[in-house]
Scaffold this motif. Structure first.
Motif, PDB file in Angstrom:
ATOM      1  N   GLY A 245      -7.766  -2.588 -13.013  1.00 51.59           N
ATOM      2  CA  GLY A 245      -6.467  -3.215 -13.249  1.00 51.59           C
ATOM      3  C   GLY A 245      -5.341  -2.190 -13.292  1.00 51.59           C
ATOM      4  N   GLN A 246      -4.182  -2.647 -13.745  1.00 50.02           N
ATOM      5  CA  GLN A 246      -3.007  -1.774 -13.732  1.00 50.02           C
ATOM      6  C   GLN A 246      -3.078  -0.735 -14.843  1.00 50.02           C
ATOM      7  N   GLU A 247      -2.384   0.396 -14.595  1.00 45.44           N
ATOM      8  CA  GLU A 247      -2.381   1.481 -15.588  1.00 45.44           C
ATOM      9  C   GLU A 247      -1.783   0.986 -16.902  1.00 45.44           C
TER      10      GLU A 247
ATOM     11  N   ASP B 157     -17.960 -13.920 -11.639  1.00 45.65           N
ATOM     12  CA  ASP B 157     -17.683 -14.051 -10.209  1.00 45.65           C
ATOM     13  C   ASP B 157     -18.178 -12.853  -9.391  1.00 45.65           C
ATOM     14  N   THR B 158     -18.193 -11.680 -10.009  1.00 46.56           N
ATOM     15  CA  THR B 158     -18.607 -10.477  -9.269  1.00 46.56           C
ATOM     16  C   THR B 158     -20.106 -10.499  -8.946  1.00 46.56           C
ATOM     17  N   GLU B 159     -20.883 -11.195  -9.771  1.00 49.16           N
ATOM     18  CA  GLU B 159     -22.347 -11.090  -9.663  1.00 49.16           C
ATOM     19  C   GLU B 159     -22.855 -11.768  -8.374  1.00 49.16           C
TER      20      GLU B 159
ATOM     21  N   VAL C  81      -5.078   0.800 -22.225  1.00 51.05           N
ATOM     22  CA  VAL C  81      -6.549   0.777 -22.377  1.00 51.05           C
ATOM     23  C   VAL C  81      -7.286   0.642 -21.040  1.00 51.05           C
ATOM     24  N   ASN C  82      -6.674  -0.023 -20.063  1.00 57.18           N
ATOM     25  CA  ASN C  82      -7.305  -0.057 -18.730  1.00 57.18           C
ATOM     26  C   ASN C  82      -7.448   1.358 -18.177  1.00 57.18           C
ATOM     27  N   GLU C  83      -6.373   2.158 -18.360  1.00 56.78           N
ATOM     28  CA  GLU C  83      -6.359   3.504 -17.801  1.00 56.78           C
ATOM     29  C   GLU C  83      -7.368   4.394 -18.523  1.00 56.78           C
TER      30      GLU C  83
ATOM     31  N   ALA D 165     -12.635  -5.661  -4.456  1.00 54.43           N
ATOM     32  CA  ALA D 165     -13.815  -4.946  -3.943  1.00 54.43           C
ATOM     33  C   ALA D 165     -14.944  -5.903  -3.575  1.00 54.43           C
ATOM     34  N   PHE D 166     -14.921  -7.087  -4.135  1.00 59.23           N
ATOM     35  CA  PHE D 166     -16.011  -8.030  -3.902  1.00 59.23           C
ATOM     36  C   PHE D 166     -15.773  -8.918  -2.680  1.00 59.23           C
ATOM     37  N   ASN D 167     -14.681  -8.629  -1.991  1.00 58.18           N
ATOM     38  CA  ASN D 167     -14.459  -9.289  -0.703  1.00 58.18           C
ATOM     39  C   ASN D 167     -14.616  -8.314   0.461  1.00 58.18           C
TER      40      ASN D 167
ATOM     41  N   SER E 299     -17.190  -2.541 -22.413  1.00 60.89           N
ATOM     42  CA  SER E 299     -15.989  -2.932 -23.194  1.00 60.89           C
ATOM     43  C   SER E 299     -16.124  -4.360 -23.693  1.00 60.89           C
ATOM     44  N   LEU E 300     -16.770  -5.215 -22.880  1.00 65.15           N
ATOM     45  CA  LEU E 300     -16.984  -6.598 -23.338  1.00 65.15           C
ATOM     46  C   LEU E 300     -18.082  -6.652 -24.407  1.00 65.15           C
ATOM     47  N   ALA E 301     -18.989  -5.677 -24.379  1.00 68.93           N
ATOM     48  CA  ALA E 301     -20.035  -5.617 -25.410  1.00 68.93           C
ATOM     49  C   ALA E 301     -19.421  -5.332 -26.786  1.00 68.93           C
TER      50      ALA E 301
ATOM     51  N   THR F  82      -0.180  -5.390 -20.131  1.00 65.22           N
ATOM     52  CA  THR F  82      -0.041  -6.161 -21.379  1.00 65.22           C
ATOM     53  C   THR F  82      -1.238  -7.090 -21.553  1.00 65.22           C
ATOM     54  N   ASN F  83      -1.834  -7.541 -20.439  1.00 66.25           N
ATOM     55  CA  ASN F  83      -3.073  -8.331 -20.551  1.00 66.25           C
ATOM     56  C   ASN F  83      -4.091  -7.553 -21.372  1.00 66.25           C
ATOM     57  N   ALA F  84      -4.315  -6.295 -20.936  1.00 64.73           N
ATOM     58  CA  ALA F  84      -5.356  -5.479 -21.578  1.00 64.73           C
ATOM     59  C   ALA F  84      -5.011  -5.248 -23.050  1.00 64.73           C
ATOM     60  N   ALA F  85      -3.716  -5.013 -23.333  1.00 66.69           N
ATOM     61  CA  ALA F  85      -3.289  -4.814 -24.733  1.00 66.69           C
ATOM     62  C   ALA F  85      -3.576  -6.070 -25.546  1.00 66.69           C
ATOM     63  N   ASN F  86      -3.305  -7.233 -24.951  1.00 61.47           N
ATOM     64  CA  ASN F  86      -3.556  -8.484 -25.676  1.00 61.47           C
ATOM     65  C   ASN F  86      -5.046  -8.697 -25.929  1.00 61.47           C
ATOM     66  N   TYR F  87      -5.881  -8.394 -24.910  1.00 67.83           N
ATOM     67  CA  TYR F  87      -7.332  -8.536 -25.116  1.00 67.83           C
ATOM     68  C   TYR F  87      -7.761  -7.660 -26.298  1.00 67.83           C
ATOM     69  N   TYR F  88      -7.190  -6.464 -26.334  1.00 66.86           N
ATOM     70  CA  TYR F  88      -7.597  -5.497 -27.360  1.00 66.86           C
ATOM     71  C   TYR F  88      -7.147  -5.965 -28.749  1.00 66.86           C
TER      72      TYR F  88
ATOM     73  N   ARG G  19     -11.230 -16.751 -18.931  1.00 66.24           N
ATOM     74  CA  ARG G  19     -10.800 -15.987 -17.766  1.00 66.24           C
ATOM     75  C   ARG G  19     -11.592 -14.686 -17.608  1.00 66.24           C
ATOM     76  N   LEU G  20     -11.811 -13.996 -18.716  1.00 61.52           N
ATOM     77  CA  LEU G  20     -12.586 -12.744 -18.654  1.00 61.52           C
ATOM     78  C   LEU G  20     -14.032 -13.021 -18.211  1.00 61.52           C
ATOM     79  N   ILE G  21     -14.611 -14.077 -18.765  1.00 62.47           N
ATOM     80  CA  ILE G  21     -16.005 -14.399 -18.443  1.00 62.47           C
ATOM     81  C   ILE G  21     -16.122 -14.848 -16.986  1.00 62.47           C
TER      82      ILE G  21
ATOM     83  N   TYR H 251     -18.828  -0.035 -17.097  1.00 59.03           N
ATOM     84  CA  TYR H 251     -17.709   0.189 -18.025  1.00 59.03           C
ATOM     85  C   TYR H 251     -17.085  -1.123 -18.500  1.00 59.03           C
ATOM     86  N   GLN H 252     -16.991  -2.098 -17.607  1.00 59.98           N
ATOM     87  CA  GLN H 252     -16.438  -3.399 -18.027  1.00 59.98           C
ATOM     88  C   GLN H 252     -17.395  -4.076 -19.009  1.00 59.98           C
ATOM     89  N   LEU H 253     -18.686  -4.041 -18.704  1.00 60.86           N
ATOM     90  CA  LEU H 253     -19.662  -4.685 -19.599  1.00 60.86           C
ATOM     91  C   LEU H 253     -19.677  -3.990 -20.958  1.00 60.86           C
TER      92      LEU H 253
END
Ligand code: BYC
Length: 475
Positions: free
Chosen positions: A301-303, A119-121, A357-359, A193-195, A221-223, A306-312, A112-114, A217-219
């Motif tokens: 994403g949201q301030e 999709d943005t590119e 972590v999103n915030e 933003a991509f629409n 964090s994924l790095a 839980t998604n972001a916490a789980n990724y972390y 999902r993250l990938i 910033y997203q790249l």
């Protein structure tokens, strides 16, 4: 780690050793080229463009310049060098060896993250496809095409991961990357933003300043990811990303420079008089900033997430420059100050750092944006003009997160719907602004070294070439 440029798909991942994967990617390649010809830069397929292409991932080879026809660009798969004995730097698996394959339990989350990143590119290429027709100079046209081909390459980067690590699901996801389209009612791109449209060059510079910076910033964090191929892919993408933000920052700076120069010549700060001289008045620039900044803030994403916490916790997505942060990198007991809505008031409240972590990433982004705005203001001051560009309050015009339920003015006051309706056209580009901007950009300026009236020349050319270099040949 050299790149095999003779291969049908240039790569530094030994693609030739994995015939199945190679065949699958070679089957996707014609669909990609078809998409590029349909939805890539309009009318530009036969141009010779002075582009940089990576021929290796080290400092000597990643920026190799020469004339290329865009459909013949060597889009390939390039991962940064592996770090010896790299360890996971955060979350429950901290200190363990990074994964070279995907742990089964994280498969769908990583996919999902990938997919979201990938999709943005192509989305941005679709958004920018008509801009070449109204370019302000050959230099800018070349930069647009450079950004476009590199976004295409970033799609390849994510498609490689999907094909190599996610089997049939990954291949299906790679196909859908070319089926969703920016702004399509039935199959839109994933993130808001991509629409949005990028109908003119002012929007384009704003997009590359604000929205590409979300990419940074997203790249980053994924790095940090424990999934090493993702980390290495993102590290190399970040090298290319810097130029995209440069295009945005210097683009706006050149507009500011030109506008202030004209204001001084005419001895006026009346926006109508400034427009009358065929340049972009500063209040209009401010409205474009308000729009693009707020839309880009949503991309974090949201301030509280839980998604972001789980990724972390799972070690999939870290914080910006995770290893430089001095804490336990687990965040189980840590707190973080989050700006949020309490009733009708905007307050800073301490929240668990893990779900924030999103915030935190958004905060890092805000600081970085402010640095760019400061540099624009320096140019305004240098001209002795009394005006300051500002980032609007982070709660302004938000569609994602706590502030999406209220209306907030650029200076951070919660206001009524009626007030919003009354003022929002003063705060964001309105139809008159858009029509005016489009009227300035009626036709392309393509004589080497010439600039449209509304923008100053760049400080220097690309790769040591002069500003009047023939960056694009039209054949
Ligand atoms: N639009 O828990 P939350 C770039 C969804 S730009 C629509 O906060 P999470 C580039 C969210 O999916 C960088 N939906 O979510 C720039 C979730 O849905 P579900 C792109 C949104 O996952 C210029 C729900 O709301 N890369 O590279 O923590 C040119 C709950 O939200 C939006 C990435 O984004 C939105 N804005 O955070 C070219 C990195 N925001 O689960 C390229 C990968 C949230 O309820 N993506 N939602 O169905 C991510 O890390 C995360 O997906 C996000 C969202 C940070 C985007």
């Amino acid at each position: 780690m050299s790149i095999d440029l003779q291969a049908r798909i240039p790569n530094n991942v030994n693609l030739g050793d994995d015939r199945r994967l190679q065949r699958a990617l070679e089957a996707w390649q014609p669909n990609y080229i078809h998409w590029w010809k349909e939805l890539g830069p309009e009318g530009a397929m036969s141009f010779d463009v002075y582009l940089r292409t990576a021929i290796s991932v080290d400092t000597n080879g990643w920026a190799n310049f020469g004339y290329v026809k865009m459909p013949e660009y060597r889009w390939g798969i390039f991962l940064a060098e592996p770090e010896p004995d790299r360890r996971i730097g955060f979350g429950d698996h901290m200190g363990e060896k990074v994964w070279q394959d995907i742990p089964g339990e994280h498969r769908s989350t990583l996919r999902r993250l990938i997919v979201t990143q990938g999709d943005t590119e192509p989305a941005s290429v679709e958004q920018q496809r008509l801009l070449g027709l109204t370019c302000p100079s050959l230099y800018d046209l070349r930069n647009l095409f450079q950004v476009n081909v590199e976004e295409g390459r970033h799609l390849w980067a994510m498609v490689y991961l999907l094909h190599a690590y996610f089997g049939r699901d990954g291949r299906e996801e790679a196909d859908t990357m070319l089926e969703r389209h920016s702004g399509d009612t039935d199959k839109p791109r994933i993130l808001g933003a991509f629409n949005e449209k990028t109908p003119d060059w002012l929007s384009y510079y704003m997009f590359t300043f604000f929205t590409d910076r979300d990419g940074k910033y997203q790249l980053a964090s994924l790095a940090e990811s424990g999934f090493d191929p993702l980390s290495r892919t993102c590290r190399f993408m970040l090298t290319e990303e810097a130029h995209h933000m440069f295009v945005g920052e210097t683009g706006i700076m050149r507009i500011v420079d030109r506008t202030c120069g004209v204001m001084n010549e005419l001895k006026t700060d009346d926006p109508a008089a400034v427009r009358g001289a065929g340049v972009i008045d500063l209040p209009t620039l401010q409205r474009y900033i308000n729009f693009h900044y707020s839309v880009s803030l949503d991309l974090f994403g949201q301030e509280i997430s839980t998604n972001a916490a789980n990724y972390y916790t799972a070690g999939l997505k870290g914080r910006f420059h995770e290893t430089d942060i001095k804490d336990d990198h687990k965040l189980v007991h840590a707190i973080y100050p989050v700006t949020c809505l309490e009733g009708d008031a905007i307050k800073v409240v301490e929240q668990p750092a893990l779900t924030s972590v999103n915030e935190r990433l958004r905060d890092d982004y805000v600081t970085d944006c402010q640095r760019g705005v400061d540099r624009w203001n320096k140019v305004i001051r240098k001209h002795g003009v009394d005006f300051e560009l500002k980032l609007p309050h982070r709660a302004f015009h938000r569609r994602i997160g706590t502030f999406s339920s209220v209306k907030v003015s650029p200076d951070g006051r919660v206001i009524t719907e009626a007030d919003w309706t009354h003022h929002s056209t003063d705060w964001m580009p309105n139809e008159h602004d858009r029509a005016f901007i489009l009227s300035l950009m009626g036709k392309a300026v393509i004589e080497p070294g010439k600039m449209a009236n509304w923008i100053a020349p760049p400080a220097r050319g690309i790769n040591g070439q002069p500003i009047d270099f023939e960056y694009v040949r039209f054949n």
